[in-house]
Design an enzyme around this catalytic site. Structure first.
Site, PDB file in Angstrom:
ATOM      1  N   ARG A   1     -41.998  61.195  46.518  1.00 24.54           N
ATOM      2  CA  ARG A   1     -42.939  60.363  45.780  1.00 24.54           C
ATOM      3  C   ARG A   1     -42.748  58.947  46.196  1.00 24.54           C
ATOM      4  O   ARG A   1     -41.751  58.263  45.965  1.00 24.54           O
ATOM      5  CB  ARG A   1     -43.314  60.469  44.529  1.00 24.54           C
TER       6      ARG A   1
ATOM      7  N   LYS B   1     -32.371  46.611  46.721  1.00 20.94           N
ATOM      8  CA  LYS B   1     -31.444  45.574  47.502  1.00 20.94           C
ATOM      9  C   LYS B   1     -32.036  45.328  48.844  1.00 20.94           C
ATOM     10  O   LYS B   1     -31.455  44.563  49.587  1.00 20.94           O
ATOM     11  CB  LYS B   1     -29.895  45.869  47.903  1.00 20.94           C
TER      12      LYS B   1
ATOM     13  N   HIS C   1     -51.896  64.371  47.477  1.00 23.92           N
ATOM     14  CA  HIS C   1     -50.709  64.882  46.405  1.00 23.92           C
ATOM     15  C   HIS C   1     -50.889  66.393  46.760  1.00 23.92           C
ATOM     16  O   HIS C   1     -51.430  67.200  45.963  1.00 23.92           O
ATOM     17  CB  HIS C   1     -51.138  64.645  45.030  1.00 23.92           C
TER      18      HIS C   1
ATOM     19  N   ARG D   1     -44.240  65.675  35.706  1.00 28.69           N
ATOM     20  CA  ARG D   1     -44.421  67.185  35.973  1.00 28.69           C
ATOM     21  C   ARG D   1     -43.968  67.358  37.284  1.00 28.69           C
ATOM     22  O   ARG D   1     -43.404  68.357  37.646  1.00 28.69           O
ATOM     23  CB  ARG D   1     -45.875  67.426  36.094  1.00 28.69           C
ATOM     24  N   THR D   2     -44.329  66.581  37.958  1.00 30.33           N
ATOM     25  CA  THR D   2     -44.118  66.740  39.748  1.00 30.33           C
ATOM     26  C   THR D   2     -42.511  67.029  39.863  1.00 30.33           C
ATOM     27  O   THR D   2     -42.167  68.145  40.486  1.00 30.33           O
ATOM     28  CB  THR D   2     -44.627  65.915  40.763  1.00 30.33           C
TER      29      THR D   2
HETATM   30  N1   CP Z   1     -49.678  65.562  37.959  1.00 31.12           N
HETATM   31  C1   CP Z   1     -48.611  64.566  38.328  1.00 31.12           C
HETATM   32  O1   CP Z   1     -48.330  64.211  39.511  1.00 31.12           O
HETATM   33  O2   CP Z   1     -47.940  64.338  37.220  1.00 31.12           O
HETATM   34  P1   CP Z   1     -46.809  63.507  37.168  1.00 31.12           P
HETATM   35  O3   CP Z   1     -47.053  62.044  37.696  1.00 31.12           O
HETATM   36  O4   CP Z   1     -46.287  63.487  35.761  1.00 31.12           O
HETATM   37  O5   CP Z   1     -45.719  64.074  38.494  1.00 31.12           O
END
Ligand code: CP
Length: 302
Positions: A101, A80, A129, A51-52
């Site tokens: 991320r 590496k 998040h 999603r993110t």
């Molecule tokens: N909610 C969320 O962060 O989903 P993903 O890990 O799929 O990005």
């Protein structure tokens, strides 16, 4: 260092949250605008995501920008031994914005201190998040008509779940009542309870969801974060701690909405999906608009 980074929801004022929610609403009404023409956005995902990453990339594409990046760090030179510092320094020279991320708590903050372009934190370890929080807030506002004075029941992995940590901090600006429902092993960490105490936020801790479900305005379910456990035997003990069934919603408030950052494993049974109180797929869709608002804000685009 770039001061426009979006690293922690703690840094975002109540006024800015409201401004971003208003912006998200405008993007939902009109998602296709050429505001990012000529801009390149780098999505650096050192951890898996559906999603993110896809909603950020959708947001950029709908705004006329272009995306570079990776979704599997094993195909990059970090495998590496290239440091995060070198990666960020280099990508800063290619793109106008980095969305990152990372599996380490604090990685986004560290990146923002190195980078000459803004960093958006798309999740750092079990820490924060914040873009998820903006879509959560947008979903809560859309369904409740307010963010003020709500009863928020957070359920599941409150120890490792970064979404609940960010959401707690953001909602603390709106006089919430929190119910934390978790097994002993996955309780809300002390630092967040101290944060609630210091900000006069009403909260209580429970192990039985049925004790508190009927008073909730928002039921925020979470997945037990298998990837954060050092000892998988410990995960096995708690992995089925809460499973939401349709029947459990029978006596809940009319306005209740069930949210979940997703992905889910088994913590919400699939027949709940057709219950009008289930809102998690709409919540994920709201991510595109909330993220359009964040991207434009960090790039200074009105
Ligand atoms: N909610 C969320 O962060 O989903 P993903 O890990 O799929 O990005």
């Amino acid at each position: 260092m770039n001061a426009n980074s979006f690293v922690s929801i703690y840094d975002v004022s109540k006024e800015k949250i409201i401004e971003l929610l208003e912006s998200a609403k405008r993007f939902e009404e009109n998602p296709n605008q050429d505001l990012l023409h000529g801009k390149i956005v780098a999505t650096l995902f050192f951890e898996p995501s559906t999603r993110t990453r896809l909603s950020f990339e959708t947001a950029v594409n709908r705004l006329g920008g272009r995306v570079i990046g990776f979704s599997d760090a094993s195909t990059t030179s970090s495998s590496k031994g290239e440091t995060l510092k070198d990666t960020i320094t280099m990508v800063s020279g290619y793109a106008d914005l980095i969305i990152m991320r990372h599996y380490l708590d604090g990685a986004a903050r560290y990146a923002s201190e190195i980078s000459s372009i803004p960093i958006i934190n798309a999740g750092d370890g079990s820490n924060q998040h914040p873009s998820q929080t903006m879509l959560d807030l947008y979903s809560i506002f859309k369904t409740q008509g307010t963010l003020e004075n709500l009863n928020i029941c957070m359920v599941g992995d409150l120890k490792y779940g970064r979404t609940v940590h960010s959401l707690l901090m953001a909602l603390s600006k709106f006089n919430p009542t929190f119910r934390f429902v978790a097994p002993e092993e996955l309780k809300m960490p002390l630092e967040y309870k101290i944060f609630c105490d210091n900000n006069n936020i009403n909260y209580s801790e429970h192990t039985d969801l049925m004790e508190v479900i009927d008073e909730a305005d928002i039921l925020y379910m979470t997945r037990v974060q298998r990837e954060r456990f050092i000892d998988l035997m410990e995960y096995e003990k708690v992995k089925n701690c809460y499973i939401l069934k349709n029947k459990m919603l029978d006596h809940t408030k009319e306005n209740l909405k069930v949210l979940h950052p997703l992905p889910r494993v088994n913590e919400i049974e699939s027949d709940v999906d057709s219950n009008p109180k289930a809102y998690y797929f709409q919540q994920a869709r709201n991510g595109v608009f909330a993220r359009q608002a964040i991207i434009c804000d960090v790039l200074g685009i009105k």
